[in-house]
Write a protein that holds these residues in place. Sequence first.
Motif, PDB file in Angstrom:
ATOM      1  N   HIS A 219       0.840  -1.193   0.000  1.00 45.04           N
ATOM      2  CA  HIS A 219       0.000   0.000   0.000  1.00 45.04           C
ATOM      3  C   HIS A 219       0.877   1.246   0.000  1.00 45.04           C
ATOM      4  CE1 HIS A 219      -3.759  -2.226   0.830  1.00 45.04           C
ATOM      5  NE2 HIS A 219      -2.940  -3.053   1.464  1.00 45.04           N
ATOM      6  N   THR A 220       0.389   2.272  -0.681  1.00 49.30           N
ATOM      7  CA  THR A 220       1.115   3.544  -0.804  1.00 49.30           C
ATOM      8  C   THR A 220       0.179   4.693  -0.470  1.00 49.30           C
ATOM      9  OG1 THR A 220       2.750   2.804  -2.428  1.00 49.30           O
ATOM     10  CG2 THR A 220       2.151   5.130  -2.482  1.00 49.30           C
ATOM     11  N   PHE A 221       0.703   5.662   0.292  1.00 50.47           N
ATOM     12  CA  PHE A 221      -0.068   6.858   0.615  1.00 50.47           C
ATOM     13  C   PHE A 221       0.455   8.021  -0.224  1.00 50.47           C
ATOM     14  CE2 PHE A 221      -1.152  10.689   3.036  1.00 50.47           C
ATOM     15  CZ  PHE A 221      -2.513  10.476   3.231  1.00 50.47           C
ATOM     16  N   ILE A 222      -0.446   8.680  -0.944  1.00 49.62           N
ATOM     17  CA  ILE A 222      -0.088   9.829  -1.775  1.00 49.62           C
ATOM     18  C   ILE A 222      -0.284  11.100  -0.955  1.00 49.62           C
ATOM     19  CG2 ILE A 222      -0.653  11.127  -3.859  1.00 49.62           C
ATOM     20  CD1 ILE A 222      -1.603   8.507  -5.101  1.00 49.62           C
ATOM     21  N   HIS A 223       0.821  11.793  -0.678  1.00 51.45           N
ATOM     22  CA  HIS A 223       0.744  13.044   0.086  1.00 51.45           C
ATOM     23  C   HIS A 223       0.278  14.192  -0.792  1.00 51.45           C
ATOM     24  CE1 HIS A 223       2.732  11.458   3.708  1.00 51.45           C
ATOM     25  NE2 HIS A 223       3.530  10.802   2.883  1.00 51.45           N
ATOM     26  N   SER A 224       0.813  14.276  -1.997  1.00 56.31           N
ATOM     27  CA  SER A 224       0.448  15.381  -2.894  1.00 56.31           C
ATOM     28  C   SER A 224       0.842  15.023  -4.318  1.00 56.31           C
ATOM     29  CB  SER A 224       1.139  16.687  -2.468  1.00 56.31           C
ATOM     30  OG  SER A 224       2.550  16.512  -2.424  1.00 56.31           O
ATOM     31  N   ALA A 225       0.152  15.649  -5.266  1.00 61.82           N
ATOM     32  CA  ALA A 225       0.476  15.512  -6.692  1.00 61.82           C
ATOM     33  C   ALA A 225       0.432  16.907  -7.305  1.00 61.82           C
ATOM     34  CB  ALA A 225      -0.512  14.580  -7.384  1.00 61.82           C
ATOM     35  N   TYR A 226       1.506  17.270  -8.013  1.00 62.03           N
ATOM     36  CA  TYR A 226       1.612  18.600  -8.608  1.00 62.03           C
ATOM     37  C   TYR A 226       1.640  18.489 -10.131  1.00 62.03           C
ATOM     38  CZ  TYR A 226       2.642  20.634  -4.051  1.00 62.03           C
ATOM     39  OH  TYR A 226       2.555  21.047  -2.748  1.00 62.03           O
ATOM     40  N   TYR A 227       0.934  19.426 -10.772  1.00 58.27           N
ATOM     41  CA  TYR A 227       0.944  19.545 -12.228  1.00 58.27           C
ATOM     42  C   TYR A 227       1.597  20.872 -12.591  1.00 58.27           C
ATOM     43  CZ  TYR A 227      -0.840  20.589 -16.916  1.00 58.27           C
ATOM     44  OH  TYR A 227      -0.951  20.945 -18.240  1.00 58.27           O
ATOM     45  N   PHE A 228       2.712  20.811 -13.321  1.00 60.79           N
ATOM     46  CA  PHE A 228       3.469  21.992 -13.714  1.00 60.79           C
ATOM     47  C   PHE A 228       3.228  22.291 -15.194  1.00 60.79           C
ATOM     48  CE2 PHE A 228       5.628  20.150 -10.137  1.00 60.79           C
ATOM     49  CZ  PHE A 228       6.214  21.188  -9.430  1.00 60.79           C
ATOM     50  N   PRO A 229       2.377  23.251 -15.531  1.00 57.05           N
ATOM     51  CA  PRO A 229       2.252  23.615 -16.952  1.00 57.05           C
ATOM     52  C   PRO A 229       3.594  24.034 -17.540  1.00 57.05           C
ATOM     53  CG  PRO A 229       0.494  24.612 -15.664  1.00 57.05           C
ATOM     54  CD  PRO A 229       1.463  24.030 -14.680  1.00 57.05           C
ATOM     55  N   VAL A 230       4.385  24.757 -16.735  1.00 62.19           N
ATOM     56  CA  VAL A 230       5.731  25.184 -17.133  1.00 62.19           C
ATOM     57  C   VAL A 230       6.633  25.032 -15.917  1.00 62.19           C
ATOM     58  CG1 VAL A 230       7.165  27.077 -17.988  1.00 62.19           C
ATOM     59  CG2 VAL A 230       4.828  26.840 -18.818  1.00 62.19           C
ATOM     60  N   SER A 231       7.837  24.493 -16.143  1.00 61.04           N
ATOM     61  CA  SER A 231       8.786  24.327 -15.045  1.00 61.04           C
ATOM     62  C   SER A 231      10.202  24.540 -15.560  1.00 61.04           C
ATOM     63  CB  SER A 231       8.673  22.928 -14.429  1.00 61.04           C
ATOM     64  OG  SER A 231       9.698  22.711 -13.484  1.00 61.04           O
ATOM     65  N   LYS A 232      11.032  25.179 -14.732  1.00 61.12           N
ATOM     66  CA  LYS A 232      12.416  25.435 -15.119  1.00 61.12           C
ATOM     67  C   LYS A 232      13.236  24.152 -15.187  1.00 61.12           C
ATOM     68  CE  LYS A 232      13.130  28.516 -11.820  1.00 61.12           C
ATOM     69  NZ  LYS A 232      11.832  28.930 -11.273  1.00 61.12           N
ATOM     70  N   SER A 233      12.851  23.145 -14.429  1.00 58.63           N
ATOM     71  CA  SER A 233      13.670  21.930 -14.373  1.00 58.63           C
ATOM     72  C   SER A 233      12.920  20.668 -14.771  1.00 58.63           C
ATOM     73  CB  SER A 233      14.236  21.740 -12.962  1.00 58.63           C
ATOM     74  OG  SER A 233      13.183  21.651 -12.021  1.00 58.63           O
ATOM     75  N   LEU A 234      11.599  20.648 -14.618  1.00 57.46           N
ATOM     76  CA  LEU A 234      10.829  19.444 -14.923  1.00 57.46           C
ATOM     77  C   LEU A 234      10.306  19.415 -16.348  1.00 57.46           C
ATOM     78  CD1 LEU A 234       8.778  19.216 -11.603  1.00 57.46           C
ATOM     79  CD2 LEU A 234      10.562  17.635 -12.341  1.00 57.46           C
ATOM     80  N   GLY A 235      10.356  20.533 -17.052  1.00 50.40           N
ATOM     81  CA  GLY A 235       9.836  20.584 -18.410  1.00 50.40           C
ATOM     82  C   GLY A 235       8.372  20.995 -18.437  1.00 50.40           C
ATOM     83  N   LYS A 236       7.788  20.940 -19.635  1.00 47.18           N
ATOM     84  CA  LYS A 236       6.385  21.329 -19.800  1.00 47.18           C
ATOM     85  C   LYS A 236       5.450  20.201 -19.398  1.00 47.18           C
ATOM     86  CE  LYS A 236       7.098  24.718 -23.497  1.00 47.18           C
ATOM     87  NZ  LYS A 236       6.727  25.118 -24.881  1.00 47.18           N
ATOM     88  N   ASN A 237       4.315  20.591 -18.828  1.00 43.80           N
ATOM     89  CA  ASN A 237       3.244  19.660 -18.484  1.00 43.80           C
ATOM     90  C   ASN A 237       3.764  18.492 -17.631  1.00 43.80           C
ATOM     91  OD1 ASN A 237       1.443  21.182 -20.180  1.00 43.80           O
ATOM     92  ND2 ASN A 237       2.416  20.175 -21.932  1.00 43.80           N
ATOM     93  N   ALA A 238       4.553  18.850 -16.627  1.00 43.35           N
ATOM     94  CA  ALA A 238       5.189  17.840 -15.783  1.00 43.35           C
ATOM     95  C   ALA A 238       4.278  17.435 -14.629  1.00 43.35           C
ATOM     96  CB  ALA A 238       6.515  18.358 -15.242  1.00 43.35           C
ATOM     97  N   ILE A 239       4.413  16.184 -14.220  1.00 44.62           N
ATOM     98  CA  ILE A 239       3.710  15.637 -13.060  1.00 44.62           C
ATOM     99  C   ILE A 239       4.744  15.192 -12.039  1.00 44.62           C
ATOM    100  CG2 ILE A 239       2.163  13.832 -12.220  1.00 44.62           C
ATOM    101  CD1 ILE A 239       0.752  15.803 -13.975  1.00 44.62           C
ATOM    102  N   ALA A 240       4.548  15.572 -10.777  1.00 41.32           N
ATOM    103  CA  ALA A 240       5.402  15.112  -9.687  1.00 41.32           C
ATOM    104  C   ALA A 240       4.498  14.692  -8.527  1.00 41.32           C
ATOM    105  CB  ALA A 240       6.371  16.205  -9.244  1.00 41.32           C
ATOM    106  N   ILE A 241       4.644  13.450  -8.086  1.00 43.02           N
ATOM    107  CA  ILE A 241       3.796  12.896  -7.027  1.00 43.02           C
ATOM    108  C   ILE A 241       4.678  12.516  -5.843  1.00 43.02           C
ATOM    109  CG2 ILE A 241       2.127  11.095  -6.443  1.00 43.02           C
ATOM    110  CD1 ILE A 241       1.459  10.833  -9.384  1.00 43.02           C
ATOM    111  N   VAL A 242       4.287  12.972  -4.646  1.00 44.04           N
ATOM    112  CA  VAL A 242       5.028  12.691  -3.412  1.00 44.04           C
ATOM    113  C   VAL A 242       4.284  11.595  -2.653  1.00 44.04           C
ATOM    114  CG1 VAL A 242       5.973  13.675  -1.293  1.00 44.04           C
ATOM    115  CG2 VAL A 242       5.760  15.096  -3.350  1.00 44.04           C
TER     116      VAL A 242
END
Length: 547
Positions: free
Chosen positions: A79-102
């Motif tokens: 089992h995994t608990f998702i603390h947060s999920a971010y959607y970056f339309p623009v990011s300096k390091s992750l690129g365009k339309n990036a997803i990052a899930i903690v």
Amino acid sequence: MRFSVHIVQLSNSPKMNPYLLPMTSRIESLRKYRYKIHPIRVVKFLVVLVLLMAYIAWKVVPKLLPQPEPKVALFQNTHTFIHSAYYFPVSKSLGKNAIAIVTTMNKRTAAKITNYKINLIGTNRTARWLKEATLTTEHALNDRCDYSLITAQTNLLSNMQMLEIEAEGILMEIPFKKPKYYAPKPVVFCVSPQFAAEQWQTFLVQLHVSKRLYGAHLQLYVVSMVESYFKLIKEYEKLGLVSIEPWLTIKFPETDGPYLEPNRNVELRNQAAAHTDCLLMYKEAVSFVGILDMDDILIPTNANSYYEEFEREYAGSWEISALHYDKFDYQTIKTAELETQSISSIVKNSRRLRTKDAGKSFLRPERFNSTWSHYSRNSDRKPIYLTPEQNPITWQRKLVPTNGIFHLKKMYYVEAGNVPGGALPVNPGDNITELISEKHLKEIDDDLKKMLSLPSIANLSTSLPQDDFYMNIVFSCYNESFYHIRDTQWLYNDITCVNAFNCELPQREEMPCIHSDATYHSGPSMWPITYHYATDSFFSNEIGCYQ
């Protein structure tokens, strides 16, 4: 018979052209010579050719073909608990339309969890994309703690309206949010999650030093806290001087069978996940992010702001991944009444202890997508490619030798009328310069008195804690759990999971607490991971001072 040759030199003879004899035979009529190839030579040639082709097929061709993904050995359903999920339309390091899930994930799910990939589906008004997300961690894979901070990252489509996880045809929707693209200050300090927090004096020191004078915004994460202390922070939040985020206890509401309890088997409530959430939240909005505990006070040296000092220490170098400050332990005083608070008295009556704690890092957010509680494990000896053709450079943390963290490790109560005058301590980094100037200290104290005179804050004076209760219990429990092991140099992460969730925290009826809470959700059963998350987080006064 004798022959004689007479050479006659003709004078004034006309120049004669060379005379070419006519060809008496054609090329086709010339005799042809046949070359005979020996059979053994043919066999040898063929053997060499076959061996050469076999070598090319074995060694060269596989390198030119796309390499298949290594098969990941899956061990069990977890089992995994998702603390947060971010959607970056623009990011300096992750690129365009990036997803990052903690997440907090059980790394024993697979032989090597970072080789496993999860399927993410993004949907907008006109399209639906499925892509694999890579998993990374800030914890060592051989850590004794079964659960770790795991971040998932990929890039999907623009104007995304829905995010889902897919496994073997089963789908689960994940709520997501966008990061901040504006912050009040160019520096943000991400403060570790507070639980059973009661020492409100450290908050006043941290905020008035960092925010009011040297230009950093405080981002607090709160698990549980004495209610009157929480009300004090909320008054500062109303003025835009601090941001508060609930840090939730990990829960798996619905499961098909037994599972390993996560809160007892993760490092210190997964502080690294909170710091990573803060880094992702502010990575597009600020120039620097600091990873701190509430009692870690950093005072710039030979600079008027954190921004100035951090820019000076980085000096525009790409080889410096992060700035690292050693953490020096101090003992000092505190008074019980809100109206008697004086940061000058706290600083001038401090005494440096012989102990020294693990340092903390301050970093450029575009260079990291996750971090541990003290520094990012990706900050040392990591090759960085600035261009595809260029040889990589190697990142390294820079230890700042001229400054250090003023750690308020121990604070004991004194009567307001018996506060000694004291003297300014020296900077723990260079042991020569003063820790802070008298001018800056006076400005901080003046600002503190101005804030405490506000009626909404002054009215809290009688309800704030005036003795140490939870502080002593937590310190004793931490000492029994792992501090005594650490102090004897026998704390190894592959043997001990640094966790104190079993600490017994008695409740005080006269001193109620608030605790983070939310609406918890469980997704459908999936293989090999079932996911859980929370929405509508809030602070409740019905739970108590627990972790």
